[in-house]
Design an enzyme around this catalytic site. Structure first.
Site, PDB file in Angstrom:
ATOM      1  N   GLU A 127       0.828  -1.191   0.000  1.00  0.00           N
ATOM      2  CA  GLU A 127       0.000   0.000   0.000  1.00  0.00           C
ATOM      3  C   GLU A 127       0.873   1.255   0.000  1.00  0.00           C
ATOM      4  OE1 GLU A 127      -3.067  -0.001  -0.412  1.00  0.00           O
ATOM      5  OE2 GLU A 127      -3.588   2.078   0.033  1.00  0.00           O
ATOM      6  N   ASP A 128       1.917   1.232   0.769  1.00  0.00           N
ATOM      7  CA  ASP A 128       2.631   2.473   1.064  1.00  0.00           C
ATOM      8  C   ASP A 128       4.047   2.573   0.496  1.00  0.00           C
ATOM      9  OD1 ASP A 128       0.444   3.284   2.492  1.00  0.00           O
ATOM     10  OD2 ASP A 128       1.162   2.433   4.369  1.00  0.00           O
TER      11      ASP A 128
END
Ligand code: MN
Length: 494
Positions: free
Chosen positions: A74-75
């Protein structure tokens, strides 16, 4: 929390498994190294906290590793293929599932609906979200990790701006806490609600807190006294028990007060006594001892052992006039029931053959815990009455589930089928051999025609007959290309 703290929780794992967790830690800390949380902490603390909850629940090493890796895709620049390469398909699938769940959220428009008091529309949206969560329940570890992730996010919510804070807390109350409840995870459910309460209902929270402050302290002291009396009495009867006071969670107290005319004097379990013994027989024995000691209130004795709650909760509850006429609720349960009440579906890992996944349990029919099936049914109910699938919100920018239905095997496995699918499609989705020997089908326990269309959340059982074989007219009822091609190839051969 640091790596050492996590490792101390892993004594129940084999050495190879601990190595897997270490490897996930190095991978995650490498990828998150430049990131900070909104609170200013290094990002990896969040990964460790999430993994820590999964370890406390004593899930398998793959689940802990996946929890550690849950925000990597996600990051950071790392993608799911890299995780698959490093950690294999199973862990990658869990991480992928968690990432996808993270995209399902209450949007600003929904909060707008709420402010305009368009409650029915808001509830409809929540129902849709719950439905989508359901769709992800293929691997229950995904949902458990998401719940753990949410709990840490709630604990660090002060770092986030006010509008988002409200949205996230509301989401927690409407989606995550009910989900934890349905999974029987009482401890996580209580935490999530209490963490969200002050953000969603700040005034009510403050009022309640002020109202109970003095009373709570008095009650806790009183309970301590009773505890000593009980321990002494039980020791005399030769029962080794653990006795402690349990203070009711704030949010659940607030909800209960609304059902009791806001009358605090009528809430007998503000602080309750919990007695934990070794087995069922001792539970009833202790109940007898307590009733001899103090008079029970009429109509307040509840036997959730003989009749567990729908989410699997078991205990004996009684409310008694204790010393000095104080009214107190007492909960009696075995160690195993206690673990189930706190950790729900996750508790199955340590009371099963500790092979890790629920799939393992499901495959071995004789080991399917009845309660698990109850949970699965509850989950199906939880998504609410079925509305038209067209109502999937465009805000979520996905129509992936709009024409799909999710059907359960009698053992709780989920099969993903197109809308309009029939028991024939289901049978082939389970296994070709089952498809080729369909003798009949039950939907939710009732015999049905093979042409009956299935509904989202149905539990379908295929009755296999030795001499049965595919018929030409099945092609009219089969919707999936898989089923159609298998039927055709069978008919060609015969
Ligand atoms: Mn996270």
């Amino acid at each position: 929390m640091n790596l050492e703290d996590l490792l101390t929780k892993l004594s129940y794992l084999k050495e190879d498994d601990v190595d897997l967790v270490r490897k996930a830690y190095s991978f995650a800390s490498k990828h998150h190294r430049l990131q900070k949380r909104k609170t200013g902490e290094p990002f990896i603390v969040h990964s460790l906290e999430t993994a820590g909850v999964i370890a406390d629940l004593k899930l398998d090493a793959k689940a802990i590793a996946a929890a550690m890796l849950h925000d990597v895709c996600e990051d950071t620049s790392c993608d799911i293929h890299e995780i698959r390469k490093e950690f294999g398909k199973e862990i990658a699938n869990i991480v992928d599932g968690v990432t996808k769940l993270g995209k399902i959220r209450i949007t600003r428009r929904w909060i707008f609906l709420l402010k305009k008091e368009n409650i029915p529309e808001f509830d409809r949206q929540i129902e849709t979200i719950r439905k989508m969560f359901m769709a992800m329940a293929k691997d229950i570890r995904v949902i458990i990790i998401k719940l753990a992730d949410r709990r840490h996010n709630m604990k660090t919510l002060q770092g986030v701006d006010e509008e988002r804070r409200y949205r996230i807390a509301k989401e927690t109350l409407e989606i995550y806490a009910p989900l934890a409840y349905r999974l029987g995870m009482g401890s996580l459910k209580g935490d999530l609600e209490d963490l969200a309460f002050p953000y969603v209902y700040p005034k009510e929270y403050k009022d309640l807190k002020n109202r109970i402050a003095g009373r709570l302290e008095k009650k806790e002291k009183y309970i301590e006294k009773l505890k000593k009396i009980i321990l002494k009495k039980l020791a005399k009867e030769g029962i080794r028990a653990e006795v402690h006071g349990r203070t009711k969670h704030m949010y659940s107290l607030w909800r209960k007060l609304q059902r009791y005319d806001n009358d605090l004097a009528r809430i007998y379990d503000l602080v309750a006594l919990r007695i934990i013994v070794n087995n069922v027989a001792e539970c009833y024995q202790v109940l007898g001892i307590i009733h001899k000691l103090w008079k029970p209130l009429v109509g307040r004795i509840k036997d959730y052992i003989a009749q567990p709650k729908p989410n699997g909760y078991e205990s004996l509850h009684t409310t008694v006039f204790a010393d000095h006429g104080e009214i107190v609720e007492i909960q009696i349960r075995s160690r195993k029931m206690h673990d189930q009440a706190e950790n729900g579906i996750a508790a199955h890992w340590h009371y099963s053959e500790s092979k890790g996944t629920l799939d393992y349990l499901r495959r071995r029919t004789s080991y399917v815990p009845r309660k698990e099936i109850i949970w699965i049914k509850e989950l199906a109910k939880w998504q609410g009455p079925l509305k038209s699938n067209k109502e999937i919100v465009d805000d979520l920018s996905t129509d992936f589930f709009s024409d799909r239905i999710f059907i359960y095997t009698p053992f709780g496995d989920v099969k993903d089928l197109p809308a309009g699918a029939t028991p024939i499609d289901f049978a082939y989705a389970v296994h070709t051999d089952i498809g080729n020997s369909i003798g009949g089908a039950r939907i939710n326990g009732k015999m049905v025609e093979l042409s009956s269309p299935l509904q989202n959340g149905d539990i379908v059982e295929i009755i296999v007959k030795k001499n049965a074989c595919p018929k030409t007219d099945w092609l009219e009822f089969a919707k999936t290309s898989l089923a159609r091609s298998k039927i055709k190839s069978f008919l060609k051969k015969s």
